[in-house]
Motif scaffolding. Sequence first.
Motif, PDB file in Angstrom:
ATOM      1  N   CYS A  92      24.018   8.289  23.322  1.00 20.00           N
ATOM      2  CA  CYS A  92      22.804   8.853  22.714  1.00 20.00           C
ATOM      3  C   CYS A  92      22.275  10.034  23.527  1.00 20.00           C
ATOM      4  O   CYS A  92      21.911  11.080  22.977  1.00 20.00           O
ATOM      5  CB  CYS A  92      21.718   7.784  22.624  1.00 20.00           C
ATOM      6  N   LEU A  93      22.234   9.866  24.843  1.00 17.36           N
ATOM      7  CA  LEU A  93      21.697  10.918  25.706  1.00 17.36           C
ATOM      8  C   LEU A  93      22.641  12.113  25.787  1.00 17.36           C
ATOM      9  O   LEU A  93      22.193  13.257  25.959  1.00 17.36           O
ATOM     10  CB  LEU A  93      21.405  10.350  27.090  1.00 17.36           C
ATOM     11  N   THR A  94      23.939  11.855  25.653  1.00 15.60           N
ATOM     12  CA  THR A  94      24.901  12.969  25.575  1.00 15.60           C
ATOM     13  C   THR A  94      24.657  13.762  24.296  1.00 15.60           C
ATOM     14  O   THR A  94      24.649  15.005  24.316  1.00 15.60           O
ATOM     15  CB  THR A  94      26.342  12.438  25.597  1.00 15.60           C
ATOM     16  N   ALA A  95      24.458  13.060  23.180  1.00 14.42           N
ATOM     17  CA  ALA A  95      24.166  13.735  21.909  1.00 14.42           C
ATOM     18  C   ALA A  95      22.877  14.543  22.014  1.00 14.42           C
ATOM     19  O   ALA A  95      22.788  15.678  21.511  1.00 14.42           O
ATOM     20  CB  ALA A  95      24.060  12.707  20.787  1.00 14.42           C
ATOM     21  N   ARG A  96      21.880  13.988  22.669  1.00 14.73           N
ATOM     22  CA  ARG A  96      20.605  14.698  22.845  1.00 14.73           C
ATOM     23  C   ARG A  96      20.814  15.980  23.629  1.00 14.73           C
ATOM     24  O   ARG A  96      20.261  17.033  23.286  1.00 14.73           O
ATOM     25  CB  ARG A  96      19.625  13.768  23.569  1.00 14.73           C
ATOM     26  N   MET A  97      21.625  15.918  24.683  1.00 14.69           N
ATOM     27  CA  MET A  97      21.891  17.108  25.487  1.00 14.69           C
ATOM     28  C   MET A  97      22.599  18.184  24.678  1.00 14.69           C
ATOM     29  O   MET A  97      22.359  19.388  24.853  1.00 14.69           O
ATOM     30  CB  MET A  97      22.743  16.730  26.705  1.00 14.69           C
ATOM     31  N   THR A 176      27.632  21.246  29.182  1.00 15.58           N
ATOM     32  CA  THR A 176      26.845  22.476  28.992  1.00 15.58           C
ATOM     33  C   THR A 176      27.616  23.483  28.152  1.00 15.58           C
ATOM     34  O   THR A 176      27.050  24.140  27.266  1.00 15.58           O
ATOM     35  CB  THR A 176      26.483  23.088  30.356  1.00 15.58           C
ATOM     36  N   GLN A 177      28.924  23.630  28.404  1.00 15.21           N
ATOM     37  CA  GLN A 177      29.755  24.545  27.622  1.00 15.21           C
ATOM     38  C   GLN A 177      29.776  24.152  26.152  1.00 15.21           C
ATOM     39  O   GLN A 177      29.691  25.014  25.265  1.00 15.21           O
ATOM     40  CB  GLN A 177      31.182  24.553  28.177  1.00 15.21           C
ATOM     41  N   PHE A 178      29.873  22.853  25.881  1.00 13.64           N
ATOM     42  CA  PHE A 178      29.973  22.385  24.501  1.00 13.64           C
ATOM     43  C   PHE A 178      28.639  22.426  23.756  1.00 13.64           C
ATOM     44  O   PHE A 178      28.593  22.140  22.566  1.00 13.64           O
ATOM     45  CB  PHE A 178      30.565  20.976  24.449  1.00 13.64           C
ATOM     46  N   SER A 179      27.578  22.775  24.456  1.00 18.44           N
ATOM     47  CA  SER A 179      26.291  22.954  23.790  1.00 18.44           C
ATOM     48  C   SER A 179      26.092  24.404  23.359  1.00 18.44           C
ATOM     49  O   SER A 179      25.065  24.745  22.775  1.00 18.44           O
ATOM     50  CB  SER A 179      25.150  22.537  24.720  1.00 18.44           C
ATOM     51  N   LYS A 180      27.097  25.248  23.650  1.00 23.31           N
ATOM     52  CA  LYS A 180      26.975  26.681  23.372  1.00 23.31           C
ATOM     53  C   LYS A 180      28.109  27.162  22.470  1.00 23.31           C
ATOM     54  O   LYS A 180      29.045  26.428  22.165  1.00 23.31           O
ATOM     55  CB  LYS A 180      26.990  27.469  24.689  1.00 23.31           C
ATOM     56  N   HIS A 181      28.005  28.421  22.048  1.00 25.54           N
ATOM     57  CA  HIS A 181      29.046  29.075  21.251  1.00 25.54           C
ATOM     58  C   HIS A 181      30.331  29.195  22.092  1.00 25.54           C
ATOM     59  O   HIS A 181      30.256  29.436  23.283  1.00 25.54           O
ATOM     60  CB  HIS A 181      28.561  30.464  20.833  1.00 25.54           C
ATOM     61  N   PRO A 182      31.513  28.979  21.493  1.00 24.18           N
ATOM     62  CA  PRO A 182      31.765  28.734  20.067  1.00 24.18           C
ATOM     63  C   PRO A 182      31.807  27.250  19.693  1.00 24.18           C
ATOM     64  O   PRO A 182      31.931  26.904  18.541  1.00 24.18           O
ATOM     65  CB  PRO A 182      33.152  29.358  19.878  1.00 24.18           C
ATOM     66  N   TYR A 183      31.680  26.365  20.705  1.00 29.53           N
ATOM     67  CA  TYR A 183      31.839  24.935  20.447  1.00 29.53           C
ATOM     68  C   TYR A 183      30.752  24.386  19.536  1.00 29.53           C
ATOM     69  O   TYR A 183      30.992  23.493  18.718  1.00 29.53           O
ATOM     70  CB  TYR A 183      31.857  24.163  21.770  1.00 29.53           C
ATOM     71  N   ASP A 184      29.525  24.916  19.682  1.00 30.24           N
ATOM     72  CA  ASP A 184      28.414  24.352  18.928  1.00 30.24           C
ATOM     73  C   ASP A 184      28.453  24.701  17.451  1.00 30.24           C
ATOM     74  O   ASP A 184      27.650  24.210  16.664  1.00 30.24           O
ATOM     75  CB  ASP A 184      27.083  24.799  19.537  1.00 30.24           C
ATOM     76  N   ALA A 185      29.409  25.555  17.059  1.00 25.29           N
ATOM     77  CA  ALA A 185      29.508  25.927  15.648  1.00 25.29           C
ATOM     78  C   ALA A 185      30.107  24.813  14.798  1.00 25.29           C
ATOM     79  O   ALA A 185      29.925  24.784  13.580  1.00 25.29           O
ATOM     80  CB  ALA A 185      30.349  27.197  15.507  1.00 25.29           C
ATOM     81  N   HIS A 186      30.828  23.897  15.411  1.00 24.34           N
ATOM     82  CA  HIS A 186      31.493  22.832  14.664  1.00 24.34           C
ATOM     83  C   HIS A 186      30.506  21.739  14.278  1.00 24.34           C
ATOM     84  O   HIS A 186      29.584  21.410  15.035  1.00 24.34           O
ATOM     85  CB  HIS A 186      32.637  22.243  15.490  1.00 24.34           C
ATOM     86  N   GLU A 187      30.740  21.160  13.108  1.00 22.71           N
ATOM     87  CA  GLU A 187      29.831  20.123  12.626  1.00 22.71           C
ATOM     88  C   GLU A 187      29.938  18.853  13.469  1.00 22.71           C
ATOM     89  O   GLU A 187      28.952  18.166  13.697  1.00 22.71           O
ATOM     90  CB  GLU A 187      30.118  19.800  11.158  1.00 22.71           C
ATOM     91  N   ILE A 188      31.142  18.542  13.950  1.00 21.18           N
ATOM     92  CA  ILE A 188      31.339  17.332  14.747  1.00 21.18           C
ATOM     93  C   ILE A 188      31.993  17.687  16.076  1.00 21.18           C
ATOM     94  O   ILE A 188      33.001  18.395  16.108  1.00 21.18           O
ATOM     95  CB  ILE A 188      32.236  16.306  14.020  1.00 21.18           C
ATOM     96  N   VAL A 189      31.406  17.213  17.155  1.00 24.27           N
ATOM     97  CA  VAL A 189      32.089  17.188  18.456  1.00 24.27           C
ATOM     98  C   VAL A 189      32.570  15.756  18.646  1.00 24.27           C
ATOM     99  O   VAL A 189      31.769  14.815  18.658  1.00 24.27           O
ATOM    100  CB  VAL A 189      31.159  17.603  19.602  1.00 24.27           C
ATOM    101  N   ARG A 190      33.874  15.592  18.755  1.00 20.78           N
ATOM    102  CA  ARG A 190      34.462  14.256  18.915  1.00 20.78           C
ATOM    103  C   ARG A 190      34.899  14.081  20.366  1.00 20.78           C
ATOM    104  O   ARG A 190      35.792  14.784  20.843  1.00 20.78           O
ATOM    105  CB  ARG A 190      35.647  14.078  17.979  1.00 20.78           C
ATOM    106  N   ILE A 191      34.270  13.147  21.058  1.00 22.44           N
ATOM    107  CA  ILE A 191      34.648  12.899  22.440  1.00 22.44           C
ATOM    108  C   ILE A 191      35.791  11.899  22.471  1.00 22.44           C
ATOM    109  O   ILE A 191      35.726  10.831  21.857  1.00 22.44           O
ATOM    110  CB  ILE A 191      33.458  12.371  23.256  1.00 22.44           C
ATOM    111  N   VAL A 192      36.844  12.264  23.167  1.00 25.75           N
ATOM    112  CA  VAL A 192      38.002  11.384  23.310  1.00 25.75           C
ATOM    113  C   VAL A 192      38.193  11.097  24.793  1.00 25.75           C
ATOM    114  O   VAL A 192      37.850  11.893  25.645  1.00 25.75           O
ATOM    115  CB  VAL A 192      39.282  12.016  22.710  1.00 25.75           C
ATOM    116  N   GLY A 193      38.742   9.925  25.074  1.00 26.41           N
ATOM    117  CA  GLY A 193      38.950   9.566  26.470  1.00 26.41           C
ATOM    118  C   GLY A 193      38.432   8.174  26.751  1.00 26.41           C
ATOM    119  O   GLY A 193      38.421   7.302  25.888  1.00 26.41           O
ATOM    120  N   LYS A 194      37.952   7.982  27.948  1.00 23.53           N
ATOM    121  CA  LYS A 194      37.613   6.643  28.413  1.00 23.53           C
ATOM    122  C   LYS A 194      36.319   6.110  27.803  1.00 23.53           C
ATOM    123  O   LYS A 194      35.543   6.841  27.202  1.00 23.53           O
ATOM    124  CB  LYS A 194      37.513   6.658  29.931  1.00 23.53           C
ATOM    125  N   ASN A 195      36.116   4.826  27.993  1.00 25.74           N
ATOM    126  CA  ASN A 195      34.928   4.118  27.516  1.00 25.74           C
ATOM    127  C   ASN A 195      33.650   4.812  27.991  1.00 25.74           C
ATOM    128  O   ASN A 195      33.515   5.149  29.167  1.00 25.74           O
ATOM    129  CB  ASN A 195      34.996   2.688  28.062  1.00 25.74           C
TER     130      ASN A 195
END
Length: 436
Positions: A92-97, A176-195
């Motif tokens: 939740c807090l990652t999404a908020r950031m 921080t990078q994924f909160s900015k262009h060009p990453y923030d243009a996508h409708e979904i950021v899907r985090i993959v990796g560990k729990n």
Amino acid sequence: MDLPNCKHLTFFGVHLNSLAGKCVGLVVIVLFLRAVLFPTFSGLGGVIQQNNVVLIHNLSFPSNQPVKQKFLEVPQIVWGLNNQKIAFARACLTARMLNRTLLMPKLSASLFYKEVELLKPISFDKVFQFERFNSRCKGFVQLSRYSDVSNQSDVIELQKGSGRRWTLEKDLEQLTQFSKHPYDAHEIVRIVGKNPFLWHDHWPAKDYAKVFECLALVEEISTEADKVISKIREIGMEVRSKIPMSSSSSEPVPYVAVHMRIEKDWMIHCKKLEQRLNISEICSSKEEIMARVGNIPGLKTPVVVYLAVADTLLEDDTVLNGWKDGLLPFEKKKLGVFEIYKKQPYLFQSAIDYEVCLRSDVFVGNSFSTFSSLVVLDRTQKMINMGDTKLCGSDVRWPSYAYNIRGMGDSPHPWVTNMSDTSLTAISYGTNHIAC
């Protein structure tokens, strides 16, 4: 200028004696005057003057269309109930950031650490109330369903780093990078990796506490917890009625809840942890727990003591023996509620026990247990919300203790959560430095 009398004026070939021409002329004159008199005007559009011709540029109007919502998707959340709660709050807090809404994640109904294929996924809204969460957390964090996504193919993946080389600073830089262009243009950021429980922690304890406050168990689970608590208090009433000169007050009879970590898997884990951290105050024997609970200052007896213990992992059938006079120990079978737990998946069983411990009048747990740590955090937050300024001691509203840390007179050490902590690391992994 009297515009209606200007019958012979033309502008770009438009005769101003027509209604349309008059309108065009009026607009142009207004724009011309604004450009001359207010050259620095900056509104929805801009006006400039070149070669005595007025040009309109970037003219736009307010739109009633809602801002396109963006989402964060996280992997299935695994491990114990309270590890899952921390992982959920961290998501939740990652999404908020990232200025995104968290897509409702999958929890795990069963408890397997390595056999991921054996994990039984369960939707968040089968355990916690979806609408209630969004109502309580409005303006802070929010959840969405996958049906809210307009284009589920508009996805960019964020690979969470792992290993010792993946530092707190690198993780924060990536987010921080994924909160900015060009990453923030996508409708979904899907985090993959560990729990998500193992992600780096960038948020203070008070932010986690706010997310936890928004969680409300679904009625199916809370009703079962009510039954267990009612049974405990019913037994307490019976005990009080047998005491000569006792009051027949209708007030609920107090009870003590002890999160008794003496199961085989815990003892193996805590012994290794003591060796690795070179700390002796992690493991506690059954006898040590019973002795310290019996020495809680100001504890009025007789009192019912509920033992929150993982029955299926417990190899000691003598947990009810050896308690100090006046302490009346009960576990699920003796209490007569074992069938309530037996029919539920692991996650529900743990949620019921958590609620029983949370609502107890006195709670005693282990400061290296995530379960115990979150119970104390919730109890601390409840006292703060009630305006309590005194949080430590036996005379506070909802006292909590850590039996693995020795207090005065061989009692368990008083325990509250330090809400000014800059991270939740101490609660996630345990500590013997508790706030009281």
